[in-house]
Write a protein that holds these residues in place. Structure first.
Motif, short mmCIF file in Angstrom:
data_model
loop_
_atom_site.label_atom_id
_atom_site.label_comp_id
_atom_site.label_asym_id
_atom_site.label_seq_id
_atom_site.Cartn_x
_atom_site.Cartn_y
_atom_site.Cartn_z
N ILE A 12 -11.00 4.64 7.82
CA ILE A 12 -11.12 4.09 9.18
C ILE A 12 -11.56 2.63 9.12
N TRP A 13 -12.54 2.35 8.28
CA TRP A 13 -13.02 0.96 8.15
C TRP A 13 -11.91 0.06 7.62
N ALA A 14 -11.14 0.52 6.63
CA ALA A 14 -10.05 -0.29 6.09
C ALA A 14 -8.98 -0.55 7.15
N ALA A 15 -8.71 0.43 8.00
CA ALA A 15 -7.72 0.24 9.06
C ALA A 15 -8.20 -0.78 10.08
N TYR A 16 -9.46 -0.68 10.49
CA TYR A 16 -10.01 -1.67 11.42
C TYR A 16 -9.97 -3.06 10.80
N ARG A 17 -10.34 -3.15 9.55
CA ARG A 17 -10.39 -4.46 8.88
C ARG A 17 -8.99 -5.07 8.75
N LEU B 22 7.89 2.23 6.08
CA LEU B 22 7.88 3.58 5.52
C LEU B 22 8.01 3.56 4.00
N GLN B 23 8.76 2.61 3.48
CA GLN B 23 8.94 2.54 2.03
C GLN B 23 7.67 2.08 1.32
N ASN B 24 6.88 1.23 1.96
CA ASN B 24 5.70 0.69 1.29
C ASN B 24 4.42 1.46 1.61
N PHE B 25 4.30 2.02 2.81
CA PHE B 25 3.05 2.67 3.21
C PHE B 25 3.23 4.12 3.64
N GLY B 26 4.39 4.48 4.15
CA GLY B 26 4.63 5.84 4.57
C GLY B 26 3.71 6.27 5.71
N ASP B 27 3.41 7.55 5.77
CA ASP B 27 2.53 8.09 6.81
C ASP B 27 1.08 8.18 6.37
N ASP B 28 0.80 7.89 5.11
CA ASP B 28 -0.49 8.27 4.55
C ASP B 28 -1.35 7.12 4.07
N ILE B 29 -0.82 5.89 4.03
CA ILE B 29 -1.52 4.76 3.40
C ILE B 29 -1.83 3.71 4.46
N VAL B 30 -3.04 3.17 4.40
CA VAL B 30 -3.42 2.06 5.28
C VAL B 30 -2.70 0.79 4.80
N PRO B 31 -2.04 0.03 5.68
CA PRO B 31 -1.36 -1.19 5.25
C PRO B 31 -2.31 -2.17 4.56
N PHE B 32 -1.77 -2.93 3.64
CA PHE B 32 -2.56 -3.93 2.92
C PHE B 32 -1.65 -5.11 2.59
N GLN B 33 -2.28 -6.22 2.24
CA GLN B 33 -1.51 -7.41 1.86
C GLN B 33 -0.95 -7.20 0.46
N ARG B 34 0.34 -7.28 0.36
CA ARG B 34 1.00 -7.00 -0.91
C ARG B 34 0.99 -8.23 -1.81
N ARG B 35 0.36 -8.10 -2.97
CA ARG B 35 0.37 -9.11 -4.03
C ARG B 35 -0.15 -10.45 -3.53
N ARG B 36 -1.44 -10.54 -3.36
CA ARG B 36 -2.10 -11.78 -2.96
C ARG B 36 -2.60 -12.51 -4.20
#
Length: 279
Positions: A46-51, A150-164
């Motif tokens: 939840i914290w990661a999603a808010y952030r 859907l290919q990168n996060f699907g239904d189960d993963i919190v989005p994140f910045q890819r390769r920073r």
């Protein structure tokens, strides 16, 4: 009928290239609901999603979406549904969407929901048309239902910045407005009033004029107006300055003796060197 998403060219970015780097502190952490085994793990998700969606600037108690949190804790919704609810919340609309242009909103939303920046201006225009036809909620739905999400996060993963690799993370960039929103708020505060429709008869007092005209109007007008050049006044001023100037007579009559310079003996350094130096 809504306008379909326009085609735009892709630009090579880090997330579209296979990487061979060694994992380090910049490697993103994947928060997956399927791997959560305790309430502490759910709190971290939840914290990661808010952030990621709200940014750290908006993580305050009054912005919490307690109903969505309860559904996620009971696993009644997926992480993707939780992210969708945050994007459609009143907080995201008032604190991100309403205070930015559609182009900037597209760039911010792509960074937070898909984990990458907009490829180019063409993509910003294409998604701006989606916002104009479907609204903010339709834009969020289209992103979360896209193949890229859907290919990168699907239904189960919190989005994140890819390769920073450099700069601040996307989710830490403050979405607050720039000059566009400041000017818009100033016009709203004026309320469309002007000096010309403030009073149609009589004489307006200074207090009425000050209430109608913004305080910074005169300084703004002074920056816009070009300086005035009065050539007649300039010529008259220069003429009055030079007409009374008296030039001294520096002429000399013929036969006047001229001063002469007499040679003076100078003691050069070598006179002080002994003729026969002794060791």
């Amino acid at each position: 009928m809504s306008i379909p998403l326009l085609n735009y060219s892709y630009t090579t970015q880090n997330q579209r290239v296979e990487g061979y780097e060694v994992p380090n502190e910049d490697t993103p952490t994947m928060y997956r609901l399927a791997a959560a085994t305790s309430d502490t793990d759910i709190d971290a998700i939840i914290w990661a999603a808010y952030r990621q969606i709200f940014s750290e600037h908006l993580i305050i108690a009054s912005n919490r979406q307690t109903f969505l949190e309860s559904q996620l804790r009971n696993r009644a919704i997926s992480v993707r549904d939780f992210i969708r609810g945050l994007g459609k919340s009143e907080v995201y609309r008032t604190q991100v969407a309403d205070i930015n242009t559609n182009y900037r909103l597209v760039d911010i939303t792509l960074k937070r929901f898909v984990g990458r920046a907009a490829y180019n201006k063409d993509e910003e225009i294409a998604w701006s048309i989606v916002i104009g036809t479907k609204g903010l909620h339709g834009f969020i739905d289209t992103l979360l239902d896209s193949e890229e999400y859907l290919q990168n996060f699907g239904d189960d993963i919190v989005p994140f910045q890819r390769r920073r690799y450099k700069d601040r993370p996307f989710n830490l960039v403050n979405p607050r407005y720039g000059s566009y929103w400041r000017d818009r708020m100033m016009l709203e505060s004026i309320g469309g009033r002007s000096f010309y429709n403030a009073r149609t008869t009589g004489v307006a007092s200074k207090e009425e004029i000050r209430r109608i005209i913004p305080a910074n109007f005169m300084s703004m007008a002074g920056e816009i107006l070009a300086p005035e050049f009065n050539y007649q006044r300039t010529i008259a001023t220069v003429t009055s300055q030079i007409k009374d100037i008296k030039i001294p007579d520096n002429s000399r009559e013929i036969g006047t003796p001229q001063p002469t310079m007499k040679p003076v003996a100078v003691a050069l350094p070598y006179r002080y060197i002994p003729a026969n130096p002794t060791n």
